[in-house]
Structures are given as structure tokens and as C-alpha cells.
Design a protein around this motif. Structure first.
Motif, PDB file in Angstrom:
ATOM      1  N   SER B  62       0.662  27.463 -41.877  1.00 55.73           N
ATOM      2  CA  SER B  62       1.842  27.195 -41.025  1.00 55.73           C
ATOM      3  C   SER B  62       1.430  27.040 -39.559  1.00 55.73           C
ATOM      4  CB  SER B  62       2.854  28.334 -41.149  1.00 55.73           C
ATOM      5  OG  SER B  62       3.269  28.468 -42.477  1.00 55.73           O
ATOM      6  N   LEU B  63       0.572  27.950 -39.093  1.00 55.59           N
ATOM      7  CA  LEU B  63       0.102  27.857 -37.701  1.00 55.59           C
ATOM      8  C   LEU B  63      -0.712  26.584 -37.476  1.00 55.59           C
ATOM      9  CD1 LEU B  63      -1.024  31.421 -36.511  1.00 55.59           C
ATOM     10  CD2 LEU B  63       0.922  30.065 -35.747  1.00 55.59           C
ATOM     11  N   ALA B  64      -1.552  26.247 -38.473  1.00 59.86           N
ATOM     12  CA  ALA B  64      -2.373  25.036 -38.348  1.00 59.86           C
ATOM     13  C   ALA B  64      -1.498  23.791 -38.325  1.00 59.86           C
ATOM     14  CB  ALA B  64      -3.376  24.965 -39.493  1.00 59.86           C
ATOM     15  N   THR B  65      -0.410  23.792 -39.101  1.00 57.27           N
ATOM     16  CA  THR B  65       0.517  22.654 -39.094  1.00 57.27           C
ATOM     17  C   THR B  65       1.191  22.546 -37.727  1.00 57.27           C
ATOM     18  OG1 THR B  65       0.942  23.094 -41.428  1.00 57.27           O
ATOM     19  CG2 THR B  65       2.459  21.596 -40.321  1.00 57.27           C
ATOM     20  N   PHE B  66       1.592  23.682 -37.201  1.00 60.94           N
ATOM     21  CA  PHE B  66       2.199  23.702 -35.864  1.00 60.94           C
ATOM     22  C   PHE B  66       1.218  23.124 -34.839  1.00 60.94           C
ATOM     23  CE2 PHE B  66       2.715  25.935 -31.791  1.00 60.94           C
ATOM     24  CZ  PHE B  66       3.988  25.511 -31.445  1.00 60.94           C
ATOM     25  N   GLU B 114      -5.052  32.999 -34.155  1.00 63.51           N
ATOM     26  CA  GLU B 114      -5.685  32.812 -35.472  1.00 63.51           C
ATOM     27  C   GLU B 114      -7.029  33.541 -35.537  1.00 63.51           C
ATOM     28  OE1 GLU B 114      -5.074  28.288 -36.202  1.00 63.51           O
ATOM     29  OE2 GLU B 114      -5.711  29.178 -38.101  1.00 63.51           O
ATOM     30  N   TYR B 115      -7.836  33.349 -34.514  1.00 62.64           N
ATOM     31  CA  TYR B 115      -9.150  34.008 -34.467  1.00 62.64           C
ATOM     32  C   TYR B 115      -8.984  35.534 -34.444  1.00 62.64           C
ATOM     33  CZ  TYR B 115     -12.121  29.869 -33.668  1.00 62.64           C
ATOM     34  OH  TYR B 115     -12.829  28.705 -33.808  1.00 62.64           O
ATOM     35  N   SER B 116      -8.002  36.007 -33.647  1.00 63.08           N
ATOM     36  CA  SER B 116      -7.789  37.452 -33.547  1.00 63.08           C
ATOM     37  C   SER B 116      -7.456  38.042 -34.913  1.00 63.08           C
ATOM     38  CB  SER B 116      -6.645  37.753 -32.573  1.00 63.08           C
ATOM     39  OG  SER B 116      -6.994  37.317 -31.294  1.00 63.08           O
ATOM     40  N   ALA B 117      -6.599  37.343 -35.657  1.00 59.25           N
ATOM     41  CA  ALA B 117      -6.227  37.823 -36.998  1.00 59.25           C
ATOM     42  C   ALA B 117      -7.451  37.871 -37.907  1.00 59.25           C
ATOM     43  CB  ALA B 117      -5.155  36.914 -37.587  1.00 59.25           C
ATOM     44  N   ILE B 133     -18.841  27.903 -41.369  1.00 57.31           N
ATOM     45  CA  ILE B 133     -18.572  26.493 -41.015  1.00 57.31           C
ATOM     46  C   ILE B 133     -17.180  26.375 -40.383  1.00 57.31           C
ATOM     47  CG2 ILE B 133     -17.630  25.679 -43.242  1.00 57.31           C
ATOM     48  CD1 ILE B 133     -20.238  23.714 -41.315  1.00 57.31           C
ATOM     49  N   TYR B 134     -16.248  27.239 -40.803  1.00 56.01           N
ATOM     50  CA  TYR B 134     -14.890  27.232 -40.213  1.00 56.01           C
ATOM     51  C   TYR B 134     -14.957  27.560 -38.719  1.00 56.01           C
ATOM     52  CZ  TYR B 134     -10.355  29.129 -38.826  1.00 56.01           C
ATOM     53  OH  TYR B 134      -9.205  29.408 -38.134  1.00 56.01           O
ATOM     54  N   PHE B 135     -15.642  28.653 -38.385  1.00 53.06           N
ATOM     55  CA  PHE B 135     -15.724  29.044 -36.972  1.00 53.06           C
ATOM     56  C   PHE B 135     -16.540  28.042 -36.160  1.00 53.06           C
ATOM     57  CE2 PHE B 135     -14.493  33.376 -38.425  1.00 53.06           C
ATOM     58  CZ  PHE B 135     -13.461  33.589 -37.526  1.00 53.06           C
ATOM     59  N   THR B 136     -17.585  27.491 -36.769  1.00 55.16           N
ATOM     60  CA  THR B 136     -18.417  26.517 -36.044  1.00 55.16           C
ATOM     61  C   THR B 136     -17.610  25.270 -35.690  1.00 55.16           C
ATOM     62  OG1 THR B 136     -20.363  27.275 -37.248  1.00 55.16           O
ATOM     63  CG2 THR B 136     -20.538  25.145 -36.152  1.00 55.16           C
ATOM     64  N   MET B 137     -16.917  24.722 -36.690  1.00 59.77           N
ATOM     65  CA  MET B 137     -16.205  23.453 -36.459  1.00 59.77           C
ATOM     66  C   MET B 137     -14.966  23.640 -35.588  1.00 59.77           C
ATOM     67  SD  MET B 137     -16.704  21.626 -40.162  1.00 59.77           S
ATOM     68  CE  MET B 137     -16.539  19.909 -39.725  1.00 59.77           C
TER      69      MET B 137
END
Lengths: 68, 198
Positions: B62-66, B114-117, B133-137
């Protein structure tokens, strides 16, 4: 390529991704009955329709500007 | 010393130098992000636990869609800012550019949450290959958003003074900034389904 053309390319790709995401969410909704999936699906499909209308209007308004 | 071809097209390229330069730069950026997307494909194909890692990461779609909607809106305000300059509407230029910077800021604030969570749930780049790879990209993309915000903030403040002396040059500078901003937005449009959905 001018910003005008790059913007049209960007809006086109965004429209396709949003429409695909909307279908993906609605499919998930019919499988799992999650309200979040329904909301995201409807939002994405409506957003993709808005982008189609916006893209058409943008193209018509600036069609005389250089493409280079 | 006067810099040549800042407003008029160079005869051999057909473009003013700044635009030619930004496309060369964006070509190098395609190679940078292309390399990371390739790494993603190889890491994913070589991993046996990818789906388990992906589910354990509990990414917030949901946050990513926002955030996706925010970046698409920012590309609209960015192009409108440039178009306003071309139509000699300086007031609108500043308003649209300020909205673009605001959208970038909203994107980064959401990313911070998002990162904090993730960190709160003990999810770090070292936890597994997917999170690496998620954090890198997304991290590299976030740095690019920040860089675009810095440039746009400059054009909102001291850089806007050029409108009084060389309006066409400022218009071209904003087009260059807009091309970069669109590229960064486009990277996110590919990152979103690749990292969050697949």
C-alpha cells in the motif's frame, strides 16, 4: 529526445504498469477477499484511466513543440 | 569565457550541449541500474528460498503504491514547470517546481518509514539475499531522488535568477533536470513490480 516525448513515454509505461497492477490486485481480491486488494485494484485502474485521459490531453496541447 | 551551445543546437548533434550531455549521463545510469536488475535476476534464479525471504520481508504494498502515485504526480508537475517557462509563466514555474520538490520529499519520508519498520523487525541487508538487493536498489534510487531534489531546489531558489538575464538557458536547464527526474521516476516504475509484487 525532448522532455515532452520522454514524458509521453513515461506516462505510457506508467499506465501499463498501473493497469497491470490493478488487475493483479483484483485477481488477489477474488482469491482472498481482502479489502486492501480491492481498494488498491480500483485505485490503480482508475489512476491508469486518468493517465490515459491526461496523456491524450498533454499530447494534443503540446503537439506543435519540438520532439528533439 | 562563454560556454557554447547552451541555447542553440550544435550543428553536428542537432541538440544543445546540455541535452546531449544529460542523455550520455542517463545512458550510464541505464547501465548502472541495468546491472543491478541483472544481479536481481541472477540472485533470484540462484536462490532456493526466494519466496520465503520475500514473504518474510513483509513489504508494504500500500505504501509503495502511494509512493508510485506520488512520483507519477511529480513527473506531471515537473513537465508543467518546464512548459510554464516555455510559455513565459514564471509564477507557475515556481509553483510547479515547488510541488515537484514536495513530492520528492513525501516519497523519501514514506521510504524512511518503510526502512524504519524493516529495521524495527530486525530486517537488515545482511539478513538475506532478497533484503540485500531490496535495500541496495531502493537505497540507490532514494539517493537519486535526493539528488534531483537538490538540483530542483537550486532552480527554485538561486538558480531562478537566470530568468532575468538568460530565460532560454534556464528553460533548457529545467528540461535537463526534468529528463533526469523522469528517468529516476521510470526506474521506480520498474522497481515497484519487481521488488514488491513478483
Amino acid at each position: 529526445m525532448s522532455l515532452k516525448i520522454f514524458h509521453i513515454v513515461f506516462v505510457s509505461i506508467s499506465t501499463i504498469v498501473l493497469a497491470g497492477f490493478g488487475v493483479w490486485c483484483l485477481r488477489a481480491f477474488f482469491l482472498e477477499r481482502s479489502g486492501t486488494d480491492l481498494a488498491l485494484g480500483v485505485f490503480s485502474l482508475v489512476a491508469s484511466l486518468v493517465l490515459i485521459v491526461y496523456g491524450k490531453k498533454f499530447y494534443e496541447k503540446f503537439k506543435d513543440w519540438s520532439n528533439l | 569565457m562563454e560556454i557554447p551551445y547552451t541555447t542553440e543546437a550544435r550543428p553536428d548533434t542537432g541538440l544543445y550541449n546540455g541535452k546531449f550531455g544529460i542523455w550520455l549521463f542517463l545512458a550510464s545510469e541505464v547501465m548502472l541500474f541495468g546491472g543491478l536488475f541483472s544481479a536481481y535476476v541472477f540472485l533470484r534464479n540462484g536462490a532456493s528460498d526466494w519466496h520465503a525471504w520475500h514473504e518474510a520481508a513483509e513489504l508494504n504494498i500500500s505504501l509503495a503504491t502511494f509512493n508510485t502515485a506520488v512520483l507519477i504526480a511529480s513527473s506531471v508537475t515537473m513537465v508543467m514547470s518546464w512548459a510554464s517557462l516555455k510559455m513565459n509563466q514564471f509564477g507557475r514555474y515556481r509553483m510547479y517546481l515547488a510541488l515537484t520538490v514536495l513530492c520528492g520529499l513525501i516519497f523519501l519520508v514514506v521510504k524512511y518509514f518503510e526502512y524504519s519498520a524493516k529495521f524495527h523487525h530486525q530486517h537488515y541487508p545482511s539478513t538475506n539475499t532478497f533484503l540485500a538487493i531490496y535495500f541496495t536498489m531502493t537505497g540507490l534510487h532514494g539517493i537519486h531522488v535526493l539528488a534531483g531534489m537538490v538540483v530542483n531546489t537550486y532552480f527554485l531558489g538561486p538558480g531562478a535568477k537566470m530568468w532575468r538575464t538568460e530565460p532560454l538557458r534556464l528553460t533548457n536547464r529545467l528540461e535537463i533536470s526534468g529528463l533526469y527526474w523522469h528517468f529516476v521516476d521510470l526506474v521506480w516504475i520498474f522497481l515497484f513490480p519487481v521488488l514488491y509484487l513478483l
